[in-house]
Scaffold this motif. Structure first.
Motif, PDB file in Angstrom:
ATOM      1  N   GLY A  11       0.810  -1.209   0.000  1.00  0.00           N
ATOM      2  CA  GLY A  11       0.000   0.000   0.000  1.00  0.00           C
ATOM      3  C   GLY A  11       0.846   1.263   0.000  1.00  0.00           C
ATOM      4  O   GLY A  11       0.528   2.242  -0.685  1.00  0.00           O
ATOM      5  N   SER A  12       1.946   1.234   0.740  1.00  0.00           N
ATOM      6  CA  SER A  12       2.832   2.398   0.796  1.00  0.00           C
ATOM      7  C   SER A  12       3.470   2.663  -0.563  1.00  0.00           C
ATOM      8  O   SER A  12       3.587   3.820  -1.000  1.00  0.00           O
ATOM      9  CB  SER A  12       3.918   2.189   1.855  1.00  0.00           C
ATOM     10  N   GLY A  13       3.870   1.588  -1.235  1.00  0.00           N
ATOM     11  CA  GLY A  13       4.459   1.743  -2.559  1.00  0.00           C
ATOM     12  C   GLY A  13       3.480   2.329  -3.554  1.00  0.00           C
ATOM     13  O   GLY A  13       3.820   3.242  -4.326  1.00  0.00           O
ATOM     14  N   LEU A  14       2.246   1.831  -3.530  1.00  0.00           N
ATOM     15  CA  LEU A  14       1.221   2.355  -4.437  1.00  0.00           C
ATOM     16  C   LEU A  14       0.872   3.806  -4.105  1.00  0.00           C
ATOM     17  O   LEU A  14       0.592   4.612  -5.002  1.00  0.00           O
ATOM     18  CB  LEU A  14      -0.037   1.481  -4.360  1.00  0.00           C
ATOM     19  N   THR A  15       0.903   4.127  -2.807  1.00  0.00           N
ATOM     20  CA  THR A  15       0.621   5.498  -2.379  1.00  0.00           C
ATOM     21  C   THR A  15       1.650   6.469  -2.931  1.00  0.00           C
ATOM     22  O   THR A  15       1.314   7.546  -3.440  1.00  0.00           O
ATOM     23  CB  THR A  15       0.591   5.588  -0.846  1.00  0.00           C
ATOM     24  N   VAL A  16       2.924   6.087  -2.848  1.00  0.00           N
ATOM     25  CA  VAL A  16       3.994   6.943  -3.354  1.00  0.00           C
ATOM     26  C   VAL A  16       3.841   7.157  -4.858  1.00  0.00           C
ATOM     27  O   VAL A  16       3.969   8.285  -5.361  1.00  0.00           O
ATOM     28  CB  VAL A  16       5.374   6.334  -3.035  1.00  0.00           C
ATOM     29  N   LEU A  17       3.556   6.079  -5.583  1.00  0.00           N
ATOM     30  CA  LEU A  17       3.432   6.178  -7.038  1.00  0.00           C
ATOM     31  C   LEU A  17       2.227   7.021  -7.467  1.00  0.00           C
ATOM     32  O   LEU A  17       2.291   7.756  -8.454  1.00  0.00           O
ATOM     33  CB  LEU A  17       3.323   4.776  -7.640  1.00  0.00           C
ATOM     34  N   SER A  18       1.140   6.914  -6.717  1.00  0.00           N
ATOM     35  CA  SER A  18      -0.102   7.600  -7.113  1.00  0.00           C
ATOM     36  C   SER A  18      -0.231   8.995  -6.518  1.00  0.00           C
ATOM     37  O   SER A  18      -1.171   9.721  -6.863  1.00  0.00           O
ATOM     38  CB  SER A  18      -1.311   6.757  -6.689  1.00  0.00           C
ATOM     39  N   HIS A  19       0.690   9.375  -5.647  1.00  0.00           N
ATOM     40  CA  HIS A  19       0.531  10.644  -4.940  1.00  0.00           C
ATOM     41  C   HIS A  19       0.462  11.864  -5.869  1.00  0.00           C
ATOM     42  O   HIS A  19      -0.394  12.742  -5.661  1.00  0.00           O
ATOM     43  CB  HIS A  19       1.652  10.831  -3.914  1.00  0.00           C
ATOM     44  N   PRO A  20       1.322  11.971  -6.887  1.00  0.00           N
ATOM     45  CA  PRO A  20       1.206  13.129  -7.781  1.00  0.00           C
ATOM     46  C   PRO A  20      -0.170  13.252  -8.432  1.00  0.00           C
ATOM     47  O   PRO A  20      -0.675  14.365  -8.627  1.00  0.00           O
ATOM     48  CB  PRO A  20       2.298  12.871  -8.826  1.00  0.00           C
ATOM     49  N   LEU A  21      -0.803  12.121  -8.758  1.00  0.00           N
ATOM     50  CA  LEU A  21      -2.136  12.158  -9.360  1.00  0.00           C
ATOM     51  C   LEU A  21      -3.149  12.730  -8.385  1.00  0.00           C
ATOM     52  O   LEU A  21      -3.977  13.575  -8.753  1.00  0.00           O
ATOM     53  CB  LEU A  21      -2.569  10.760  -9.808  1.00  0.00           C
ATOM     54  N   MET A  22      -3.076  12.253  -7.126  1.00  0.00           N
ATOM     55  CA  MET A  22      -4.003  12.759  -6.120  1.00  0.00           C
ATOM     56  C   MET A  22      -3.768  14.241  -5.864  1.00  0.00           C
ATOM     57  O   MET A  22      -4.718  15.018  -5.706  1.00  0.00           O
ATOM     58  CB  MET A  22      -3.850  11.978  -4.819  1.00  0.00           C
ATOM     59  N   TYR A  23      -2.504  14.646  -5.842  1.00  0.00           N
ATOM     60  CA  TYR A  23      -2.140  16.042  -5.595  1.00  0.00           C
ATOM     61  C   TYR A  23      -2.770  16.957  -6.645  1.00  0.00           C
ATOM     62  O   TYR A  23      -3.425  17.960  -6.325  1.00  0.00           O
ATOM     63  CB  TYR A  23      -0.615  16.158  -5.608  1.00  0.00           C
ATOM     64  N   ILE A  24      -2.602  16.604  -7.902  1.00  0.00           N
ATOM     65  CA  ILE A  24      -3.158  17.406  -8.991  1.00  0.00           C
ATOM     66  C   ILE A  24      -4.684  17.382  -8.963  1.00  0.00           C
ATOM     67  O   ILE A  24      -5.343  18.406  -9.170  1.00  0.00           O
ATOM     68  CB  ILE A  24      -2.624  16.891 -10.344  1.00  0.00           C
ATOM     69  N   LYS A  25      -5.264  16.214  -8.685  1.00  0.00           N
ATOM     70  CA  LYS A  25      -6.725  16.102  -8.623  1.00  0.00           C
ATOM     71  C   LYS A  25      -7.301  17.011  -7.536  1.00  0.00           C
ATOM     72  O   LYS A  25      -8.316  17.695  -7.749  1.00  0.00           O
ATOM     73  CB  LYS A  25      -7.132  14.643  -8.352  1.00  0.00           C
ATOM     74  N   VAL A  26      -6.646  17.056  -6.371  1.00  0.00           N
ATOM     75  CA  VAL A  26      -7.130  17.895  -5.265  1.00  0.00           C
ATOM     76  C   VAL A  26      -7.087  19.373  -5.641  1.00  0.00           C
ATOM     77  O   VAL A  26      -8.036  20.123  -5.373  1.00  0.00           O
ATOM     78  CB  VAL A  26      -6.307  17.639  -3.988  1.00  0.00           C
ATOM     79  N   LEU A  27      -6.002  19.812  -6.283  1.00  0.00           N
ATOM     80  CA  LEU A  27      -5.902  21.214  -6.697  1.00  0.00           C
ATOM     81  C   LEU A  27      -6.988  21.575  -7.703  1.00  0.00           C
ATOM     82  O   LEU A  27      -7.561  22.671  -7.662  1.00  0.00           O
ATOM     83  CB  LEU A  27      -4.520  21.484  -7.293  1.00  0.00           C
ATOM     84  N   ILE A  28      -7.302  20.640  -8.598  1.00  0.00           N
ATOM     85  CA  ILE A  28      -8.376  20.880  -9.570  1.00  0.00           C
ATOM     86  C   ILE A  28      -9.728  20.909  -8.871  1.00  0.00           C
ATOM     87  O   ILE A  28     -10.601  21.721  -9.197  1.00  0.00           O
ATOM     88  CB  ILE A  28      -8.350  19.802 -10.671  1.00  0.00           C
ATOM     89  N   GLN A  29      -9.913  20.015  -7.888  1.00  0.00           N
ATOM     90  CA  GLN A  29     -11.171  19.986  -7.147  1.00  0.00           C
ATOM     91  C   GLN A  29     -11.436  21.316  -6.446  1.00  0.00           C
ATOM     92  O   GLN A  29     -12.570  21.798  -6.417  1.00  0.00           O
ATOM     93  CB  GLN A  29     -11.144  18.849  -6.116  1.00  0.00           C
ATOM     94  N   VAL A  30     -10.392  21.898  -5.896  1.00  0.00           N
ATOM     95  CA  VAL A  30     -10.533  23.174  -5.204  1.00  0.00           C
ATOM     96  C   VAL A  30     -10.861  24.296  -6.192  1.00  0.00           C
ATOM     97  O   VAL A  30     -11.472  25.301  -5.824  1.00  0.00           O
ATOM     98  CB  VAL A  30      -9.244  23.495  -4.415  1.00  0.00           C
ATOM     99  N   GLY A  31     -10.471  24.121  -7.442  1.00  0.00           N
ATOM    100  CA  GLY A  31     -10.757  25.119  -8.462  1.00  0.00           C
ATOM    101  C   GLY A  31      -9.544  25.885  -8.940  1.00  0.00           C
ATOM    102  O   GLY A  31      -9.681  26.881  -9.659  1.00  0.00           O
ATOM    103  N   HIS A  32      -8.344  25.428  -8.574  1.00  0.00           N
ATOM    104  CA  HIS A  32      -7.125  26.123  -8.974  1.00  0.00           C
ATOM    105  C   HIS A  32      -6.755  25.756 -10.407  1.00  0.00           C
ATOM    106  O   HIS A  32      -6.479  24.590 -10.706  1.00  0.00           O
ATOM    107  CB  HIS A  32      -5.985  25.740  -8.027  1.00  0.00           C
ATOM    108  N   GLU A  33      -6.750  26.744 -11.285  1.00  0.00           N
ATOM    109  CA  GLU A  33      -6.406  26.539 -12.689  1.00  0.00           C
ATOM    110  C   GLU A  33      -5.290  27.505 -13.073  1.00  0.00           C
ATOM    111  O   GLU A  33      -5.538  28.590 -13.601  1.00  0.00           O
ATOM    112  CB  GLU A  33      -7.634  26.754 -13.583  1.00  0.00           C
ATOM    113  N   PRO A  34      -4.041  27.158 -12.803  1.00  0.00           N
ATOM    114  CA  PRO A  34      -2.922  28.083 -13.036  1.00  0.00           C
ATOM    115  C   PRO A  34      -2.583  28.297 -14.503  1.00  0.00           C
ATOM    116  O   PRO A  34      -1.890  29.251 -14.843  1.00  0.00           O
ATOM    117  CB  PRO A  34      -1.765  27.398 -12.312  1.00  0.00           C
TER     118      PRO A  34
END
Length: 300
Positions: A11-34
């Motif tokens: 689970g930790s390995g998958l978390t590390v690999l998928s973290h950038p995807l979650m990071y970008i998804k969260v910023l988009i969810q908040v409405g940040h469009e740089p």
């Protein structure tokens, strides 16, 4: 114990690999469009204006914070994953030791029957809910570490320091911001997935057919994806409430209104037609009837 350790490592390995995807998804969810919309082509080859996708967004983050910037909030997320796996395993083990949920009148249901699916889903629901409740404070800190990117804040910098900050400013309830819609989404997704898979496996797949096992696994995966799509609004509302009015730019106007409850957040998103915001990281179309504000880096 060995199985739990293996699950934690995987689970930790998958978390590390998928973290950038979650990071970008969260910023988009908040409405940040740089990045401003660009002219591109959709799936049918037509020229349309599109929002930047996963890779363009990642390049923007790397340009500002370097490659390490893609892993903001990874520490508390790893803590949540590790603790959640242990709690889930212990609760499941406890249910098995007690012979299942006798309060539901389980009579050694035949494997594959509807009663068996209901019993197993109930146990899994209890295990997941316990893990979610215990780890939600880490989830809140993870989201806030990510959203700091918008205002370039450093308010949440470490797990322990962030916990102190949340407790000092919001009390114990601050650790559970957005918990209710997250729990509701998890429970609904689990039941929809398992019941649909049972219906497909029972009435659409013949046991006499070859590769029956593979087909049933495939049906479970398909219904899981379908359930996650249906319950995505709960994920969106939960994440927004976790950062709402917490002192960060990403949780305050103009990026977000201050919502008294998660129901108010749901109603506002539904009214604005934003219930699926952040659901896709590719071929992102412009929101209908919205104007892009270059200085604020958002749509209004």
């Amino acid at each position: 114990m060995a199985d739990t350790c293996g699950q934690v490592l995987l689970g930790s390995g998958l978390t590390v690999l998928s973290h950038p995807l979650m990071y970008i998804k969260v910023l988009i969810q908040v409405g940040h469009e740089p990045l401003a919309p660009t002219l591109g082509r959709n799936l049918f080859g037509r020229q349309v204006y599109q929002l930047p996708g996963l890779f363009a967004y990642a390049k923007h983050i790397i340009k500002i914070d370097g490659k390490a910037g893609l892993f903001n909030g990874l520490g508390p997320r790893l803590c949540a994953g590790t603790i959640g796996t242990v709690v889930h395993s212990r609760v499941v083990q406890k249910c098995q030791e007690q012979g299942g949920l006798q309060v539901l009148g389980e009579q050694k249901a035949v494997e594959g029957s509807l009663q068996h699916v209901v019993n197993e889903t109930t146990k899994e629901m209890i295990a997941r809910s316990c893990a979610t409740i215990v780890t939600h404070p880490f989830h809140v800190i993870t989201l806030r570490c990510m959203v700091q990117f918008i205002g370039r804040e450093t308010k949440y910098s470490g797990v322990f320091e962030s916990m102190v900050t949340v407790y000092r400013e919001e009390g114990v309830l601050g650790f559970f911001a957005g918990l209710i819609p997250r729990l509701l989404g998890d429970v609904l997704s689990l039941w929809i997935c398992n019941l649909l898979a049972h219906l497909i496996n029972t009435y659409a797949i013949d046991d006499s057919m070859s590769h029956t096992g593979e087909m049933k696994n495939c049906s479970q995966a398909v219904t899981g994806f379908f359930a996650s799509m249906l319950t995505y609004p709960f994920v969106l509302v939960s994440n927004l409430m976790a950062v709402n009015n917490c002192g960060l730019d990403g949780g305050l106007p103009p990026y977000a209104s201050v919502y008294p409850t998660w129901v108010d957040c749901w109603r506002h998103l539904s009214k604005e037609g934003n219930m699926s915001r952040g659901n896709s990281l590719f071929f992102r179309k412009l929101p209908a009837g919205k104007m892009y504000a270059i200085d604020q880096k958002r749509f209004f």
